[in-house]
Motif scaffolding. Structure first.
Motif, short mmCIF file in Angstrom:
data_model
loop_
_atom_site.label_atom_id
_atom_site.label_comp_id
_atom_site.label_asym_id
_atom_site.label_seq_id
_atom_site.Cartn_x
_atom_site.Cartn_y
_atom_site.Cartn_z
N PRO A 72 1.03 -1.32 -0.09
CA PRO A 72 -0.21 0.03 -0.01
C PRO A 72 0.93 1.37 0.14
O PRO A 72 0.46 2.41 -0.65
N VAL A 73 1.89 1.26 0.86
CA VAL A 73 2.73 2.53 0.56
C VAL A 73 3.54 2.79 -0.74
O VAL A 73 3.48 3.76 -1.25
N ARG A 74 3.81 1.67 -1.17
CA ARG A 74 4.43 1.66 -2.70
C ARG A 74 3.36 2.30 -3.89
O ARG A 74 3.56 3.13 -4.40
N ARG A 75 2.22 1.81 -3.66
CA ARG A 75 0.80 2.24 -4.65
C ARG A 75 0.70 3.96 -4.18
O ARG A 75 0.54 4.74 -5.11
N LEU A 76 0.76 4.12 -3.02
CA LEU A 76 0.64 5.54 -2.76
C LEU A 76 1.64 6.30 -3.15
O LEU A 76 1.46 7.50 -3.71
N ALA A 77 2.80 6.13 -2.86
CA ALA A 77 4.02 6.85 -3.11
C ALA A 77 4.06 6.87 -4.78
O ALA A 77 4.60 7.91 -5.25
N ARG A 78 3.53 5.93 -5.45
CA ARG A 78 3.69 6.04 -6.80
C ARG A 78 2.69 7.35 -7.43
O ARG A 78 3.11 8.31 -8.11
N ARG A 79 1.52 7.50 -6.77
CA ARG A 79 0.55 8.46 -6.94
C ARG A 79 1.24 9.90 -6.66
O ARG A 79 0.87 11.03 -7.20
N VAL A 127 -5.97 11.37 -3.93
CA VAL A 127 -7.12 11.36 -3.09
C VAL A 127 -7.62 9.78 -3.06
O VAL A 127 -8.01 9.33 -2.28
N ALA A 128 -7.89 9.19 -4.36
CA ALA A 128 -8.44 7.93 -4.36
C ALA A 128 -7.28 6.84 -3.85
O ALA A 128 -7.57 6.00 -3.22
N ALA A 129 -6.24 7.20 -4.06
CA ALA A 129 -5.13 6.32 -3.49
C ALA A 129 -5.04 6.49 -2.13
O ALA A 129 -4.71 5.38 -1.29
N LEU A 130 -5.04 7.81 -1.58
CA LEU A 130 -5.17 7.94 0.00
C LEU A 130 -6.35 6.91 0.46
O LEU A 130 -6.45 6.46 1.74
N ARG A 132 -7.64 4.36 -0.69
CA ARG A 132 -7.24 2.83 -0.77
C ARG A 132 -6.31 2.71 0.30
O ARG A 132 -6.50 1.52 1.10
N PHE A 133 -5.43 3.56 0.59
CA PHE A 133 -4.33 3.29 1.57
C PHE A 133 -5.08 3.28 2.97
O PHE A 133 -4.66 2.21 3.66
N GLU A 134 -6.10 4.11 3.29
CA GLU A 134 -6.81 4.08 4.55
C GLU A 134 -7.53 3.05 4.60
O GLU A 134 -7.75 2.40 5.78
N ARG A 135 -8.16 2.33 3.78
CA ARG A 135 -8.97 1.04 3.75
C ARG A 135 -8.11 -0.05 3.79
O ARG A 135 -8.57 -0.95 4.32
N SER A 136 -7.03 -0.16 3.62
CA SER A 136 -6.03 -1.34 3.60
C SER A 136 -5.68 -1.78 4.87
O SER A 136 -5.33 -2.91 5.07
N GLY A 137 -5.91 -0.67 5.95
CA GLY A 137 -5.86 -1.38 7.22
C GLY A 137 -4.06 -1.35 7.60
O GLY A 137 -3.85 -1.79 8.77
N LEU A 138 -3.35 -0.71 6.90
CA LEU A 138 -2.01 -0.58 7.16
C LEU A 138 -1.65 -0.13 8.40
O LEU A 138 -0.61 -0.58 9.15
N VAL A 139 -2.06 1.13 8.53
CA VAL A 139 -1.63 2.19 9.84
C VAL A 139 -1.94 1.18 11.13
O VAL A 139 -1.10 1.09 11.63
N GLU A 140 -2.87 0.68 11.27
CA GLU A 140 -3.59 -0.05 12.28
C GLU A 140 -2.62 -1.25 12.57
O GLU A 140 -2.23 -1.58 13.49
#
Length: 147
Positions: A72-79, A127-130, A132-140
């Motif tokens: 998820p970090v890589r996807r967001l970083a690409r955007r 914003v769409a990538a953000l 997705r990132f938030e929905r990924s549950g990565l932070v938690e």
């Protein structure tokens, strides 16, 4: 290397990862608002650092966990990277326009408009990538595992 040293290194890695994760999350409101270009830049830097730290100390956690964190970090970083590249192009062009001959202005203004349109499109993608990132549950997931 004894267990105490390994735990210390893993602890330092965990602390560094949490710091970069927090740095990324702190930029979310500014990235969403899109009133200033710096939040995109700072979030992108934090994402790059987070991925670098994962590469250095990823062996302290299961490989599938590290891969699940990186994706998820890589996807967001690409955007973020695409948006930042456009920001830099716009900034360069605006600076260049002040020095350009008057006859070149119409063409440069048209190019600037196209870049601004591209940036607006990139903002929607960011914003769409953000989201997705938030929905990924990565932070938690990261916070739970690293604490």
């Amino acid at each position: 290397m004894n267990d105490m040293t390994m735990t210390g290194f893993a602890g330092l890695g965990a602390e560094s990862l949490l710091d970069q994760l927090d740095a990324m999350i702190a930029e979310v409101p500014g990235v969403r608002l899109d009133e200033d270009r710096e939040p995109v830049h700072r979030m992108r830097v934090a994402a790059r650092r987070l991925r670098s730290i994962l590469g250095l100390c990823g062996e302290d956690w299961p490989a599938e966990t590290v891969d699940a964190w990186k994706r998820p970090v890589r996807r967001l970083a690409r955007r973020l990277g695409a948006a930042r590249d456009t920001d830099v192009q716009i900034e360069f062009l605006v600076d260049f326009m002040y020095e350009a001959p008057k006859a070149a202005r119409p063409g440069l203004e048209r190019l600037l408009l196209r870049l601004q349109q591209r940036r607006a499109k990139e903002q929607r993608r960011v914003v769409a990538a953000l989201e997705r990132f938030e929905r990924s549950g990565l932070v938690e997931s990261m916070r739970r595992s690293l604490r």
